[in-house]
Design an enzyme around this catalytic site. Structure first.
Site, PDB file in Angstrom:
ATOM      1  N   ARG A 261       0.836  -1.191   0.000  1.00 50.33           N
ATOM      2  CA  ARG A 261       0.000   0.000   0.000  1.00 50.33           C
ATOM      3  C   ARG A 261       0.878   1.250   0.000  1.00 50.33           C
ATOM      4  O   ARG A 261       1.864   1.322   0.742  1.00 50.33           O
ATOM      5  CB  ARG A 261      -0.917   0.037   1.238  1.00 50.33           C
TER       6      ARG A 261
ATOM      7  N   HIS B 227       0.569   0.019 -10.150  1.00 49.56           N
ATOM      8  CA  HIS B 227      -0.263  -0.826  -9.275  1.00 49.56           C
ATOM      9  C   HIS B 227      -0.699  -2.101 -10.001  1.00 49.56           C
ATOM     10  O   HIS B 227      -1.888  -2.359 -10.224  1.00 49.56           O
ATOM     11  CB  HIS B 227      -1.481  -0.051  -8.777  1.00 49.56           C
TER      12      HIS B 227
ATOM     13  N   GLU C  87      -2.550   7.893  -6.482  1.00 47.82           N
ATOM     14  CA  GLU C  87      -2.503   7.093  -7.701  1.00 47.82           C
ATOM     15  C   GLU C  87      -3.518   7.610  -8.711  1.00 47.82           C
ATOM     16  O   GLU C  87      -4.703   7.696  -8.394  1.00 47.82           O
ATOM     17  CB  GLU C  87      -2.764   5.618  -7.362  1.00 47.82           C
TER      18      GLU C  87
END
Length: 529
Positions: free
Chosen positions: A236, A283, A265
């Protein structure tokens, strides 16, 4: 667990088609609407019992507040950072994820980044595409014999450890939950973070993002590490302090970083992404065909199993439901709710409650204290109040109302069949009740020191009366009830007739006005179970 009815589910992101197929195959209507703005989701969500998301949909408190029918939020992936779990819990909504769905994919990407950091693979590949042939510039280092520190030894941490051990790495780790003997069985020596930082050549983090893990790697911790340590984060964004990481890279304290996640993000600040010693991905931890298929299939199967009262997997805020799938547990839940409802009705003049103490007796009740306590509170808070308490949110609702809750268990030979005793206290007194399950039916054994000669079946319409012993009481009450068009179906008297005692009358219907009984009794209460 009492069945949870899920008729309609909204899927708000791209999820493997098997998710929809499985849900529809079990009679659940599924609607897919992707890329909704927050306002659109708030307008849409009110019509659904379930919501399935991945990571892009932000299920905020505003969204949850608008979800009048929502019973479950399913996250097709690991973690629930995009869901306001506290708001969902407060509203009694189950939040569920697929804890093992992307384990292998995330572990493999972690290993890929570790190997890429050791041999500068992405940088060398880009240099080749630019027409260069620079062997000296991309001198690397072997992983063999190096020390890998794994912070977070859950499913992913374990898979990373076993894979990197195959490269001859020594694996050490830290986890506040996993017992050291368990991690030792798969080759990871546990130690404190203070012991871990100075030993590592590489560090990888696999923890949830929570207050205790935000900025876990920061200026202070980087200073404790070996000079040139390399770090990986596929967990994370925010576990590694991004500004501290830039400073460590610039000073050489950190020799390189592999990042799949970021605080923001997509990240607007390019200082990390553009750094020559950083390998970054958008990601991609769960971005494999296998992980997406597994997560989509798993969340659908978990929802179906829950609806069918078969199993509960991946619920992050409903641990109390884990032991409630047997017929016996469902009977005990009904008992708890009924006893709580009786006390709420019979102590209407004693509100607000300040304390509730639930005691279980008998070996058969040892493991049910958690959900039985919650069930009693549901009965206390729901009956006649319009509250929407359930087993998921009732503890937080009780705390919000200032009710202190205690639960205990005691072994009692006299209660071999299992007894639940409840005492509630208010500002001006207390009430007690005890009950058990007999023949599959919840029964009331005692109400405020009145032990019933015959246990009261906690079903149907019940009228509770507190009065002094009088041979004419039953006939007098029967006359009043008859004049109101109500028939007596059962009558339970206490063993001891000293002073004011409680009686229970099973009736064909509830009275429109309890005041008609005032000339005959001290107190009267009624409820339908």
């Amino acid at each position: 667990m009492a069945p949870i009815c899920i008729r309609t589910v909204l899927i708000s992101e791209s999820v493997d088609p098997r998710c929809k197929a499985i849900l529809e195959g079990h009679g659940i209507r599924v609607t897919e609407k992707q890329n909704m703005r927050k306002e659109e989701l708030i307008a849409e969500i009110k019509d659904y019992d379930g919501l399935v998301v991945r990571s892009a949909t932000k299920v905020t408190a505003d969204v949850i507040d608008a979800a009048d029918n929502l019973k479950i939020i399913g996250r097709a992936g690991t973690g629930v950072d995009n869901v306001d779990v506290d708001a969902a819990t407060q509203k009694g909504i189950i939040v569920m994820n697929t804890p093992s769905g992307n384990t292998i994919s995330a572990a493999e990407l972690t290993c890929a980044l570790l190997m890429s950091l050791s041999r500068n693979v992405p940088q060398a590949a880009m240099s080749m595409k630019q027409g260069n042939w620079d062997r000296k510039k991309f001198m690397g280092a072997e992983l063999y014999g190096k020390v890998l520190g794994i912070v977070g030894l859950g499913r992913i941490g374990k898979e990373v450890a076993t894979r990197m051990q195959a490269f001859g790495m020594r694996t050490i780790g830290y986890d506040p939950i996993t017992p050291p003997e368990v991690s030792a069985s798969w080759g990871v020596e546990q130690m404190s973070l203070e012991q871990l930082w100075p030993q590592c050549d590489y560090i990888t983090v696999h923890t949830p993002l929570m207050p205790s893990t935000v900025g876990l790697l920061n200026d202070e911790t980087f200073a404790k590490c070996k000079k040139g340590v390399k770090v990986v984060n596929c967990a994370r964004g925010g576990i590694i302090d991004e500004e501290a990481l830039v400073r460590a890279l610039e000073s050489g304290q950190c020799g390189g970083a592999g990042l799949d996640v970021f605080v923001e993000e997509p990240p607007k600040n390019r200082s990390l992404i553009d750094h020559p010693n950083v390998i970054s991905c958008p990601h991609l931890g769960a971005s494999t065909k296998e992980a997406q298929a597994r997560c989509g299939e798993n969340i659908a199967l978990q929802i179906v199993d829950m609806v069918n009262s078969k199993n509960l997997v991946g619920a992050v805020n409903a641990q109390v439901l884990a032991g409630t799938f047997s017929q016996e547990s469902q009977q005990l839940i009904k008992l708890g709710e009924a006893v709580g409802a009786v006390l709420q009705s019979c102590s209407a003049s004693k509100k607000p409650f300040r304390h509730a103490h639930i005691t279980t007796q008998g070996d058969c009740m040892k493991s049910c204290g958690g959900y039985l306590t919650s069930a009693v509170l549901v009965g206390l808070l729901n009956h006649g109040s319009g509250s929407r308490a359930n087993l998921i949110n009732v503890l937080s609702l009780a705390k919000e109302r200032g009710i202190a809750v205690n639960q205990s268990h005691c072994v009692s030979e006299a209660a071999a069949a299992g007894v639940c005793k409840v005492e509630v206290k208010a500002d001006d007194g207390s009430y007690q009740a005890s009950g058990s399950v007999q023949g599959g039916v919840p029964v009331l054994l005692e109400l405020s020191d009145s032990v019933f000669r015959q246990p009261v079946s906690l079903t149907g319409n019940l009228l509770f009366l507190r009065a002094s012993a009088d041979p004419q009481l039953l006939s007098s009450v029967a006359g009043v009830l008859a004049s109101e068009g109500v028939q007596i179906e059962s009558f339970s008297a206490p063993v001891d007739h000293t002073g004011d005692v409680w009686y229970c009358v099973g009736v064909s219907s509830l009275l429109r006005d309890l005041s008609v009984l005032k000339p005959l009794v001290q107190d009267a209460a009624q409820l339908s179970i």
